[in-house]
Write a protein that holds these residues in place. Structure first.
Motif, PDB file in Angstrom:
ATOM      1  N   SER A 140       2.759  21.349  -3.740  1.00 49.90           N
ATOM      2  CA  SER A 140       2.716  20.619  -5.009  1.00 49.90           C
ATOM      3  C   SER A 140       1.858  19.372  -4.861  1.00 49.90           C
ATOM      4  CB  SER A 140       4.125  20.196  -5.427  1.00 49.90           C
ATOM      5  OG  SER A 140       4.920  21.323  -5.671  1.00 49.90           O
ATOM      6  N   PRO A 141       1.111  19.029  -5.910  1.00 48.17           N
ATOM      7  CA  PRO A 141       0.301  17.812  -5.833  1.00 48.17           C
ATOM      8  C   PRO A 141       1.186  16.564  -5.915  1.00 48.17           C
ATOM      9  CG  PRO A 141       0.127  18.799  -7.998  1.00 48.17           C
ATOM     10  CD  PRO A 141       0.941  19.744  -7.158  1.00 48.17           C
ATOM     11  N   VAL A 142       0.819  15.562  -5.124  1.00 45.58           N
ATOM     12  CA  VAL A 142       1.523  14.280  -5.117  1.00 45.58           C
ATOM     13  C   VAL A 142       0.466  13.190  -5.201  1.00 45.58           C
ATOM     14  CG1 VAL A 142       3.033  12.754  -3.799  1.00 45.58           C
ATOM     15  CG2 VAL A 142       3.378  15.221  -3.687  1.00 45.58           C
ATOM     16  N   ALA A 143       0.673  12.215  -6.057  1.00 47.30           N
ATOM     17  CA  ALA A 143      -0.280  11.113  -6.207  1.00 47.30           C
ATOM     18  C   ALA A 143       0.394   9.803  -5.828  1.00 47.30           C
ATOM     19  CB  ALA A 143      -0.773  11.031  -7.649  1.00 47.30           C
ATOM     20  N   PHE A 144      -0.363   8.952  -5.158  1.00 48.90           N
ATOM     21  CA  PHE A 144       0.082   7.611  -4.815  1.00 48.90           C
ATOM     22  C   PHE A 144      -0.865   6.645  -5.511  1.00 48.90           C
ATOM     23  CE2 PHE A 144       1.453  10.371  -1.439  1.00 48.90           C
ATOM     24  CZ  PHE A 144       2.762   9.976  -1.236  1.00 48.90           C
ATOM     25  N   VAL A 145      -0.309   5.786  -6.360  1.00 47.54           N
ATOM     26  CA  VAL A 145      -1.124   4.864  -7.139  1.00 47.54           C
ATOM     27  C   VAL A 145      -0.730   3.441  -6.768  1.00 47.54           C
ATOM     28  CG1 VAL A 145      -1.820   4.166  -9.454  1.00 47.54           C
ATOM     29  CG2 VAL A 145      -1.160   6.538  -9.025  1.00 47.54           C
ATOM     30  N   GLU A 146      -1.726   2.605  -6.536  1.00 46.78           N
ATOM     31  CA  GLU A 146      -1.470   1.208  -6.186  1.00 46.78           C
ATOM     32  C   GLU A 146      -1.955   0.302  -7.315  1.00 46.78           C
ATOM     33  OE1 GLU A 146      -2.620  -2.106  -2.793  1.00 46.78           O
ATOM     34  OE2 GLU A 146      -3.236  -0.044  -2.520  1.00 46.78           O
ATOM     35  N   TYR A 147      -1.108  -0.674  -7.647  1.00 45.33           N
ATOM     36  CA  TYR A 147      -1.439  -1.691  -8.639  1.00 45.33           C
ATOM     37  C   TYR A 147      -1.419  -3.062  -7.980  1.00 45.33           C
ATOM     38  CZ  TYR A 147      -1.128   1.756 -12.319  1.00 45.33           C
ATOM     39  OH  TYR A 147      -1.362   2.850 -13.112  1.00 45.33           O
ATOM     40  N   GLN A 148      -2.016  -4.040  -8.631  1.00 40.09           N
ATOM     41  CA  GLN A 148      -2.108  -5.384  -8.064  1.00 40.09           C
ATOM     42  C   GLN A 148      -0.748  -6.007  -7.814  1.00 40.09           C
ATOM     43  OE1 GLN A 148      -4.653  -7.508 -10.760  1.00 40.09           O
ATOM     44  NE2 GLN A 148      -6.509  -6.843  -9.709  1.00 40.09           N
ATOM     45  N   ASP A 149       0.222  -5.744  -8.686  1.00 36.06           N
ATOM     46  CA  ASP A 149       1.569  -6.263  -8.443  1.00 36.06           C
ATOM     47  C   ASP A 149       2.597  -5.384  -9.150  1.00 36.06           C
ATOM     48  OD1 ASP A 149       2.004  -7.237 -11.133  1.00 36.06           O
ATOM     49  OD2 ASP A 149       0.921  -9.058 -10.622  1.00 36.06           O
ATOM     50  N   VAL A 150       3.855  -5.692  -8.904  1.00 36.24           N
ATOM     51  CA  VAL A 150       4.970  -4.874  -9.402  1.00 36.24           C
ATOM     52  C   VAL A 150       5.012  -4.832 -10.928  1.00 36.24           C
ATOM     53  CG1 VAL A 150       7.481  -4.632  -9.432  1.00 36.24           C
ATOM     54  CG2 VAL A 150       6.326  -5.241  -7.322  1.00 36.24           C
ATOM     55  N   ARG A 151       4.647  -5.931 -11.584  1.00 34.55           N
ATOM     56  CA  ARG A 151       4.674  -5.947 -13.053  1.00 34.55           C
ATOM     57  C   ARG A 151       3.749  -4.884 -13.633  1.00 34.55           C
ATOM     58  NH1 ARG A 151       2.397 -11.052 -14.642  1.00 34.55           N
ATOM     59  NH2 ARG A 151       1.418 -10.869 -12.610  1.00 34.55           N
ATOM     60  N   PHE A 152       2.523  -4.784 -13.079  1.00 28.06           N
ATOM     61  CA  PHE A 152       1.577  -3.782 -13.557  1.00 28.06           C
ATOM     62  C   PHE A 152       2.075  -2.375 -13.238  1.00 28.06           C
ATOM     63  CE2 PHE A 152      -1.705  -7.272 -12.868  1.00 28.06           C
ATOM     64  CZ  PHE A 152      -1.806  -7.581 -14.215  1.00 28.06           C
TER      65      PHE A 152
ATOM     66  N   PHE B 183      -4.723  -1.717 -12.029  1.00 26.93           N
ATOM     67  CA  PHE B 183      -4.953  -0.526 -11.211  1.00 26.93           C
ATOM     68  C   PHE B 183      -5.870  -0.862 -10.037  1.00 26.93           C
ATOM     69  CE2 PHE B 183      -7.735   3.000 -10.079  1.00 26.93           C
ATOM     70  CZ  PHE B 183      -6.804   3.955  -9.705  1.00 26.93           C
ATOM     71  N   CYS B 184      -5.495  -0.398  -8.838  1.00 27.07           N
ATOM     72  CA  CYS B 184      -6.319  -0.616  -7.641  1.00 27.07           C
ATOM     73  C   CYS B 184      -6.907   0.683  -7.118  1.00 27.07           C
ATOM     74  CB  CYS B 184      -5.495  -1.250  -6.529  1.00 27.07           C
ATOM     75  SG  CYS B 184      -5.031  -2.933  -6.863  1.00 27.07           S
ATOM     76  N   ARG B 185      -6.036   1.645  -6.790  1.00 27.37           N
ATOM     77  CA  ARG B 185      -6.545   2.878  -6.201  1.00 27.37           C
ATOM     78  C   ARG B 185      -5.528   4.007  -6.346  1.00 27.37           C
ATOM     79  NH1 ARG B 185      -5.701   2.185   0.269  1.00 27.37           N
ATOM     80  NH2 ARG B 185      -3.939   0.771   0.114  1.00 27.37           N
ATOM     81  N   LEU B 186      -6.042   5.207  -6.164  1.00 29.80           N
ATOM     82  CA  LEU B 186      -5.250   6.428  -6.265  1.00 29.80           C
ATOM     83  C   LEU B 186      -5.535   7.282  -5.039  1.00 29.80           C
ATOM     84  CD1 LEU B 186      -3.646   8.605  -8.025  1.00 29.80           C
ATOM     85  CD2 LEU B 186      -5.917   9.365  -8.731  1.00 29.80           C
TER      86      LEU B 186
END
Length: 87
Positions: free
Chosen positions: A20-32, A9-12
């Motif tokens: 409507s609420p929308v969340a964008f979540v970033e992870y270190q790579d596609v596998r995570f 997990f990196c950031r939200l």
């Protein structure tokens, strides 16, 4: 936070789209990201009356933290810098 339960997990970022609420979540790579997406897809949040979570991959990259409105980047740490790997 539910997204922090998964490795990489990196950031939200939260936004509202059409009321409507929308969340964008970033992870270190596609596998995570795939691990989190596969586990959470269709889950229900007790705080929501809008039905199950619907997750999809982003259509474009998330802007860098601190990016100016004119899209001029402001130097900030990258995902790997936010979550250093254990040694």
């Amino acid at each position: 936070m539910i997204t922090e339960l998964f490795p990489g997990f990196c950031r939200l970022r939260m936004h509202t789209k059409g009321g409507s609420p929308v969340a964008f979540v970033e992870y270190q790579d596609v596998r995570f990201a795939a691990q989190a997406m596969n586990t959470l897809q269709g889950s229900f949040l007790l705080s929501s009356d809008r039905g199950a979570i619907r997750i999809e991959y982003a259509k474009s990259k998330m802007a860098e933290i601190g990016q100016a409105y004119d899209k001029t980047p402001i130097p900030t740490p990258h995902c790997a810098d936010l979550n250093p790997k254990a040694v």
